[in-house]
Design an enzyme around this catalytic site. Structure first.
Site, PDB file in Angstrom:
ATOM      1  N   CYS A  28       0.834  -1.199   0.000  1.00  0.00           N
ATOM      2  CA  CYS A  28       0.000   0.000   0.000  1.00  0.00           C
ATOM      3  C   CYS A  28       0.871   1.253   0.000  1.00  0.00           C
ATOM      4  CB  CYS A  28      -0.911   0.003   1.220  1.00  0.00           C
ATOM      5  SG  CYS A  28      -2.202  -1.254   1.149  1.00  0.00           S
ATOM      6  N   ALA A  62      -3.112  -3.316  -2.659  1.00  0.00           N
ATOM      7  CA  ALA A  62      -4.503  -3.651  -2.383  1.00  0.00           C
ATOM      8  C   ALA A  62      -5.398  -2.584  -2.994  1.00  0.00           C
ATOM      9  CB  ALA A  62      -4.731  -3.738  -0.877  1.00  0.00           C
ATOM     10  N   GLN A 104      -3.688  -6.779  -6.738  1.00  0.00           N
ATOM     11  CA  GLN A 104      -4.405  -7.388  -5.623  1.00  0.00           C
ATOM     12  C   GLN A 104      -5.746  -6.681  -5.461  1.00  0.00           C
ATOM     13  OE1 GLN A 104      -3.486  -6.689  -1.318  1.00  0.00           O
ATOM     14  NE2 GLN A 104      -2.859  -8.841  -1.360  1.00  0.00           N
ATOM     15  N   TYR A 188      -8.589  -8.343   6.505  1.00  0.00           N
ATOM     16  CA  TYR A 188      -9.558  -7.703   5.637  1.00  0.00           C
ATOM     17  C   TYR A 188     -10.743  -8.643   5.407  1.00  0.00           C
ATOM     18  CZ  TYR A 188      -5.837  -4.349   5.449  1.00  0.00           C
ATOM     19  OH  TYR A 188      -4.868  -3.443   5.830  1.00  0.00           O
ATOM     20  N   GLY A 328       9.030  -7.598   0.112  1.00  0.00           N
ATOM     21  CA  GLY A 328       8.501  -6.251   0.103  1.00  0.00           C
ATOM     22  C   GLY A 328       9.469  -5.185   0.564  1.00  0.00           C
TER      23      GLY A 328
END
Length: 362
Positions: A28, A62, A104, A188, A328
């Site tokens: 994100c 996302a 995603q 989520y 990441g």
């Protein structure tokens, strides 16, 4: 004689071949400052630099299937044509660099409408409606710690969310993405349904594991129908809630097997995020969960979790504990880490950008 690097061995899933197994997970950025879900020049730079740096797969952050499905007001989306057009130039550049472009898709559920982690003047938790936030929803009216209480979804609303996932997946194909990942991790919405800590429904979407997995399996089937038979469909799962009475790796492995039968191809295994928990962090701390799901679910998986060196990544893949690694933080620090890792591991790759060849040969 040194064995060839397994990390830099291609992998084919359905009709898509990945040039290596060192991949960029969705990260994100909270950079849609106009709050319209349209990706910006920042996303082109961020994702494009990782693609030119040699990653085999680059998954965009996302991305909300609907405005109310976003984690924060500053997230990207795929619910309208303007977003499709903006994503198209980004995916074109990723593909031009030889990487696979993925996205995603997610709905944040009770963890939606939150302040982004930067640029919020230290504010945390739920964004009030007067500041651009919205009413959140979840499987049950149980809030995440420190967040506003969600409304429990009706069955009709759940079916609408399944439709939103399918519509966003169709837009992803239109935008040039070659892979879709469904966000079923990190607390989520899909994870909220999977975990008995957040799902206390007494209808067909709650109770037994089969019922708690129903939303995920309906989404997988709908997305598979939307994207066709050639496009890979990934699912990100949190293997454990790190809390007694929560979702664990045994159930996650079962769910992964069901999801594969429903049309998913590959599983990106992480942990946690659904409830506040003490998590023992350390290099590769989540790899064992990926290995468990791979071995017990009979599926292909990627591993994540503080993997920061070429040798760590190589060992995970070469040992067969996972089929790929997602790195990441290291790719945020160094978008060209894959090129450096190939050089360190002695892998002979042919996708160094011509502009950077002097660095390869020096």
């Amino acid at each position: 004689m040194t064995a060839p690097s397994q990390l830099f061995t291609p992998l084919t899933i359905r009709g898509t071949t990945f040039r290596n197994r060192l991949w960029a997970p969705p990260m994100c950025q909270y950079s849609v400052l106009d709050r319209d879900g349209v990706p910006t020049d920042w996303h082109l730079m961020h994702l494009g630099s990782i693609a030119s740096g040699g990653a085999g797969l680059v998954i965009a952050e996302a991305t909300g299937i609907s405005p109310e499905g976003r984690i924060s007001p500053h997230d990207t989306g795929l619910w309208n044509d303007e977003q499709v057009e903006a994503w198209s130039r980004i995916t074109a550049f990723i593909r031009s660099q030889g990487a696979v472009a993925g996205v995603q898709l997610g709905h944040a559920g009770r963890k939606a409408s939150t302040w982004p982690v930067w640029g919020s003047d230290g504010r945390t938790g739920t964004v009030p409606e007067e500041d651009g936030g919205w009413q959140t929803v979840g499987p049950s009216a149980i809030p995440y710690d420190g967040f506003a209480a969600p409304l429990a979804l009706t069955v009709e609303q759940i079916r609408g969310i399944v439709d939103d996932f399918a519509a966003a997946a169709r837009r992803a194909v239109e935008a040039g993405f070659e892979l879709v990942e469904l966000h079923g991790a990190h607390g989520y919405l899909i994870h909220q349904f999977l975990s008995p800590l957040s799902n206390q429904r007494d209808d067909e979407y709650g109770g037994s594991l089969e019922n708690r997995a129903r939303l995920l399996l309906e989404v997988v089937r709908a997305v598979r129908a939307a994207v066709g038979e050639e496009l890979p469909v990934f699912v990100r799962l949190s293997a454990t809630d790190w809390t007694e009475g929560g979702l664990g790796e045994q159930e996650t492995a079962v769910v992964a097997g069901w999801a594969r039968a429903a049309g998913a191809d590959f599983f990106d295994i992480s942990t946690g995020g659904n409830v506040t928990a003490r998590i023992p962090l350390g290099p590769g701390y989540q790899v064992s969960y990926a290995e468990y799901v791979k071995d017990n679910g009979g599926v292909e998986v990627s591993a994540v979790g503080l993997l920061t060196t070429a040798r760590e990544a190589e060992d995970v893949v070469a040992s067969g504990r996972a089929d790929a690694v997602m790195m990441g933080r290291e790719l945020l620090r160094d978008p060209r880490f894959p090129l450096r890792a190939a050089r360190e591991l002695g892998a002979d790759i042919d996708y160094w950008p011509g502009q950077y060849l002097r660095a390869r040969l020096a």
